[in-house]
Design a protein around this motif. Structure first.
Motif: not given
Length: 130
Positions: A36-44, A116-130
């Motif tokens: 619930k606290h994550f951006r839609e892009e992160t959830i996807k 291709d699973l490597v993802d820069n957003v998921l590599a950095d938890p600071r980018k997960w939240k809204t």
């Protein structure tokens, strides 16, 4: 050992440093269904990786946790890491992984199989939240 980080520690290992792998489970995000606290892009992105990894786990006759644990052990051995650091909110789950550990026969190259699973957003938890 997180699939989203392509850190090559081989130079450190060759120079005699003790290298330990950690953060193999994206801090538990593969094991929850509410973000619930994550951006839609992160959830996807989490759900896409989770589906692919679950499919691979099933193909290897393992649970998702067992597959990730086994992959981490394989990569630590292959890269000559001194060990891995595990964290779990459930001691029995961790004991289960250790007791039922299955060695992967080969390193699974995700790109080779079209993932291709490597993802820069998921590599950095600071980018997960809204």
């Amino acid at each position: 050992l997180n699939i989203n980080n392509l850190i090559d520690a081989s130079v450190l290992v060759k120079s005699g440093c003790e290298v330990y792998g950690r953060s193999i489970f994206l801090q538990g995000l593969y094991f929850v269904n509410e973000y619930k606290h994550f951006r839609e892009e992160t959830i996807k992105k989490i759900n896409t990786q989770k589906k692919i990894l679950n499919d691979l786990a099933i193909k290897n006759k393992m649970s998702l946790g067992q597959f990730l644990f086994s992959s981490a052990i394989y990569k630590a051995k292959k890269n000559k890491y001194k060990g891995i650091i595990l964290g779990s909110s459930d001691k029995n789950r961790l004991i289960n992984y250790l007791t039922n550990y299955k060695e992967l026969i080969k390193d699974f190259d995700y790109k080779e199989h079209g993932y291709d699973l490597v993802d820069n957003v998921l590599a950095d938890p600071r980018k997960w939240k809204t």
